[in-house]
Design a protein around this motif. Structure first.
Motif, PDB file in Angstrom:
ATOM      1  N   VAL A  56       1.000   4.183  -2.342  1.00  0.00           N
ATOM      2  CA  VAL A  56       1.380   5.659  -2.166  1.00  0.00           C
ATOM      3  C   VAL A  56       2.034   6.934  -2.977  1.00  0.00           C
ATOM      4  O   VAL A  56       1.942   7.643  -3.500  1.00  0.00           O
ATOM      5  CB  VAL A  56       0.410   5.862  -1.007  1.00  0.00           C
ATOM      6  CG1 VAL A  56       0.988   7.579  -0.138  1.00  0.00           C
ATOM      7  CG2 VAL A  56      -0.481   5.490  -0.259  1.00  0.00           C
TER       8      VAL A  56
ATOM      9  N   VAL B 108       0.446  -1.200  -0.108  1.00  0.00           N
ATOM     10  CA  VAL B 108      -0.426   0.026  -0.019  1.00  0.00           C
ATOM     11  C   VAL B 108       0.262   1.492   0.069  1.00  0.00           C
ATOM     12  O   VAL B 108       1.051   1.903  -0.920  1.00  0.00           O
ATOM     13  CB  VAL B 108      -1.081   0.085   0.883  1.00  0.00           C
ATOM     14  CG1 VAL B 108      -2.243   1.208   1.486  1.00  0.00           C
ATOM     15  CG2 VAL B 108      -2.076  -1.098   1.356  1.00  0.00           C
TER      16      VAL B 108
ATOM     17  N   PHE C  82      -1.947   6.282   7.968  1.00  0.00           N
ATOM     18  CA  PHE C  82      -2.938   5.266   7.724  1.00  0.00           C
ATOM     19  C   PHE C  82      -2.371   3.808   7.961  1.00  0.00           C
ATOM     20  O   PHE C  82      -3.208   2.880   8.741  1.00  0.00           O
ATOM     21  CB  PHE C  82      -3.814   5.401   6.529  1.00  0.00           C
ATOM     22  CG  PHE C  82      -5.000   6.299   7.056  1.00  0.00           C
ATOM     23  CD1 PHE C  82      -5.795   6.109   7.594  1.00  0.00           C
ATOM     24  CD2 PHE C  82      -4.455   8.093   6.362  1.00  0.00           C
ATOM     25  CE1 PHE C  82      -7.020   7.130   7.479  1.00  0.00           C
ATOM     26  CE2 PHE C  82      -5.605   8.697   6.408  1.00  0.00           C
ATOM     27  CZ  PHE C  82      -6.336   8.591   6.885  1.00  0.00           C
TER      28      PHE C  82
ATOM     29  N   ILE D 170       0.624  11.055   5.822  1.00  0.00           N
ATOM     30  CA  ILE D 170      -0.520  10.743   5.891  1.00  0.00           C
ATOM     31  C   ILE D 170      -0.558   9.114   5.938  1.00  0.00           C
ATOM     32  O   ILE D 170      -1.398   8.327   6.123  1.00  0.00           O
ATOM     33  CB  ILE D 170      -2.542  11.796   5.207  1.00  0.00           C
ATOM     34  CG1 ILE D 170      -1.754  12.553   5.597  1.00  0.00           C
ATOM     35  CG2 ILE D 170      -3.575  10.254   5.346  1.00  0.00           C
ATOM     36  CD1 ILE D 170      -3.009  12.595   7.417  1.00  0.00           C
ATOM     37  N   GLY D 171      -0.120   8.392   4.374  1.00  0.00           N
ATOM     38  CA  GLY D 171      -0.588   7.064   4.209  1.00  0.00           C
ATOM     39  C   GLY D 171      -0.095   6.482   4.655  1.00  0.00           C
ATOM     40  O   GLY D 171      -0.416   5.527   5.052  1.00  0.00           O
TER      41      GLY D 171
ATOM     42  N   ASN E 116      -4.089   0.840  11.153  1.00  0.00           N
ATOM     43  CA  ASN E 116      -4.395  -0.370  10.417  1.00  0.00           C
ATOM     44  C   ASN E 116      -3.902  -1.782  10.826  1.00  0.00           C
ATOM     45  O   ASN E 116      -4.402  -2.438  11.401  1.00  0.00           O
ATOM     46  CB  ASN E 116      -4.642  -0.441   8.609  1.00  0.00           C
ATOM     47  CG  ASN E 116      -5.773   0.350   7.826  1.00  0.00           C
ATOM     48  OD1 ASN E 116      -6.880   0.403   8.754  1.00  0.00           O
ATOM     49  ND2 ASN E 116      -5.472   1.171   7.859  1.00  0.00           N
TER      50      ASN E 116
ATOM     51  N   LEU F 190       0.818  13.395   1.462  1.00  0.00           N
ATOM     52  CA  LEU F 190       0.419  12.381   0.451  1.00  0.00           C
ATOM     53  C   LEU F 190       1.329  10.960   1.852  1.00  0.00           C
ATOM     54  O   LEU F 190       0.108  10.366   2.212  1.00  0.00           O
ATOM     55  CB  LEU F 190       0.190  12.591  -0.009  1.00  0.00           C
ATOM     56  CG  LEU F 190      -0.542  11.047  -1.355  1.00  0.00           C
ATOM     57  CD1 LEU F 190      -1.893  11.166  -0.676  1.00  0.00           C
ATOM     58  CD2 LEU F 190      -0.421  11.065  -2.373  1.00  0.00           C
TER      59      LEU F 190
END
Lengths: 313, 325
Positions: free
Chosen positions: B19, B15, B301, B297-298, B305, B294
């Motif tokens: 990003v 992920v 997150f 924040i990625g 998670n 970006l």
């Protein structure tokens, strides 16, 4: 609203709808009825804004600075010509709100429609084809789901405006907003449609259609799609509220619609500058309109969810 | 378990790679980075030299590799607007955003759980109905409208609380600044934290209420009642404890969106955090800041998670079994 969503089956459709369980549950829920009336009234007001509005707030020849910042009619110093008062440039608030409502609902509605179109298509393909295609689409959806829609919309907005630098914000604002909302809300549709498509795929009518030799796209759109649309309808309603909020937020942040073509969010952003000088009506009326609109849409969505899906209660 | 952790971490890395790829594409192809650095009258030879020195003539894949490598070291280049390193700009503003986000999350968690428990236990009371109405309004009102409303009530009409900025801040260590230690800092924090946390609060309240109602129906609660345990021991010792697992999961996952939603709250309250910086970057097409934000924040997150997923496995043995598969 609900009438248009029912499949039209000739003459008896209205009569059948009036006898249906959904209508009965609608009649027994005063909250849903009130919400429907409000939403309907706002839709009509928005569509007919140019006819209903007492003034054209964007015609410079008819807006006078001498009328600026007048309070609502019932307050001291209010002018009987302007029911809800005027803003800093002398524009009639009531007319500006009607025009703003039109822009907000249009952007929200188109955005949700685009999101549904993308999501339903990808969900159908993922569910029907399966395998690698499915894995790829769902991975993209997973990644996107970890980011809030407003952030994605902001990013898309920033990127689009920097790629198409030549175009002014006036002309590009609405398409950019619609695309931003469409691309940030499609995931939910894709997931829902995909999982119900999985179930439908195994049923006999799909096998029969395949046996007849219909091509896959025809089976997907004509046969599977109508059977997976139920939950989509609920998401559509709830997302309309979210999309209107997203548009208003972007406009409030200054990356949405410009002050020359204000949506409700732009009007609130303008009014916010006059909060401390006591001119509360410039922000209060657009704000209240937005809040009541979204609340009513959400109430309708909640009711629809319960009515279509009694098990969820 | 180990295999699950490894697989899960591979997913997270994937992920993050996606990003960074988006951030890189933005950085490299949205607007020419060199054009942003030079004036109109810079000679062509000079431009070519800058281009070469930035490595923009290398193959794209090499450039992407370098971008990821630099991102690993939190290097994102120079901001077009401020002519300063992006990392420094973000670090300066990070404490403001994090303090706001954690205060909002704490407020949402505590008040949300209390309201949820109350409305589950006294389902038909007037207060529970009021809570439900509040939650519906909280979900329907956009964040910025709540902020404006609070400012108008508490700053304009009542004049109790400040409506903008962080108040007085105290420097701790080399770069962290805190508003927790001064009274003006704490007072400035109240309105933005409520604004930011309200949506999450209603979410947690609804969740706790639903989970509590579910748990109160189970056999072991009935059995506990039959054994004659006090209502307090049943409600808080057994029922609430069992509702907390999903609540903590959701709350953890919401922390990321709180940090992202801080963009709106910071704008309304003129709070000097990363959100305002990002918004300015979007408005002025300051790609390095957008790319850095970006990626950051990625990262937040993905880490949240991952931690939530792993904690889930530790807390609930049933999940551990399915993980083993």
């Amino acid at each position: 609203m609900t009438e248009t969503s029912k499949p039209a089956a000739g003459k008896g459709a209205v009569a059948r709808f009036l006898e249906s369980d959904i209508y009965a549950s609608f009649r027994s829920s005063p909250l849903a009825m009130a919400a429907a009336v409000i939403v309907l009234a706002m839709f009509v007001g928005a569509v007919l804004a140019t006819l209903i509005a007492p003034y054209d707030p964007f015609d410079p020849a008819k807006v006078f600075l001498s009328d600026a910042s007048l309070p609502p009619r019932w307050q001291d110093g209010g002018d009987p010509r302007f029911f809800l008062g005027t803003d800093d440039q002398g524009r009639d608030m009531f007319s500006a709100i009607l025009y703003g409502l039109q822009v907000s609902l249009m952007v929200g509605g188109l955005g949700v429609a685009l999101a549904a179109l993308i999501g339903i298509t990808l969900g159908l393909v993922a569910g029907y084809v399966g395998g690698r295609t499915d894995a790829l689409i769902m991975r993209v959806a997973d990644v996107q789901l970890t980011f809030p829609a407003i952030l994605i919309a902001l990013l898309i907005d920033g990127v689009v405006h920097s790629v198409f630098k030549g175009i002014s914000r006036e002309t590009s604002a609405i398409p950019v907003l619609v695309v931003s909302i469409g691309l940030s809300f499609w995931v939910q549709y894709a997931r829902t449609v995909r999982s119900s498509t999985f179930v439908e795929k195994g049923k006999d009518y799909v096998s029969a259609a395949r046996l007849v030799g219909l091509p896959a796209p025809v089976i997907m759109w004509r046969h599977v799609l109508p059977n997976v649309l139920g939950p989509v309808l609920i998401i559509l309603t709830i997302n309309l509220g979210l999309a209107v909020i997203t548009e208003a937020t972007l406009s409030f942040l200054g990356v949405g619609l410009p002050p020359t073509e204000p949506s409700l969010g732009t009007l609130i952003a303008i009014g916010n500058q006059y909060l401390f000088s006591g001119e509360w009506w410039i922000v209060a009326f657009p704000g209240a309109t937005l809040a009541i609109l979204v609340l009513s849409v959400n109430l309708l969505g909640d009711w629809l969810r319960d009515a279509l899906n009694p098990k969820l209660r | 378990m180990l295999a699950f952790i490894i697989r899960r971490m591979m997913q997270s890395a994937g992920v993050l790679l996606a990003v960074t790829l988006i951030a890189f594409v933005m950085f490299r192809f949205v607007g020419d980075p060199v054009n942003q650095m030079v004036g109109i009258d810079t000679p062509q030879a000079e431009v070519a030299k800058i281009r070469e020195s930035l490595g923009l003539n290398d193959p794209v894949i090499v450039q992407y590799g370098r971008f990821v490598w630099k991102a690993l070291h939190f290097e994102f280049g120079i901001s077009y607007q401020f002519r300063q390193p992006v990392t420094k700009l973000l670090a300066e503003r990070m404490p403001a955003t994090l303090e706001l986000a954690f205060t909002a999350a704490g407020f949402a968690l505590v008040v949300g759980i209390l309201m949820g428990v109350y409305s589950a236990l006294r389902r038909d009371s007037v207060v529970a109905k009021v809570f439900e109405a509040v939650s519906l309004v909280g979900v329907s009102l956009p964040t910025f409208l709540i902020g404006i409303l609070l400012i108008y009530l508490f700053a304009v009409i009542l004049g109790w609380l400040p409506s903008n900025g962080r108040g007085q801040v105290v420097r701790i260590g080399s770069w962290w600044t805190t508003g927790f230690l001064t009274s003006s800092g704490l007072r400035s924090l109240i309105l933005p934290a409520i604004t930011l946390g309200l949506f999450q609060m209603t979410l947690i309240m609804r969740l706790v209420r639903a989970e509590m109602l579910e748990v109160l129906r189970t056999d072991y609660i009935k059995f506990a009642r039959a054994r004659g345990l006090t209502a307090r021991a049943i409600n808080f010792g057994h029922a609430l404890k069992n509702t907390l697992i999903p609540v903590i999961t959701i709350a953890g996952l919401q922390l990321g969106s709180i940090i992202a939603f801080a963009i709106i709250t910071e704008t309304v309250f003129n709070w000097p955090g990363m959100g305002i910086l990002f918004l300015q970057a979007v408005q002025n097409v300051d790609i390095p800041i957008m790319a850095a934000y970006l990626v950051m924040i990625g990262l937040i997150f993905v880490v949240i998670n991952l931690v939530v997923d792993l904690l889930y496995g530790l807390v609930d043995p049933r999940l551990r079994m399915t993980m083993r598969r």
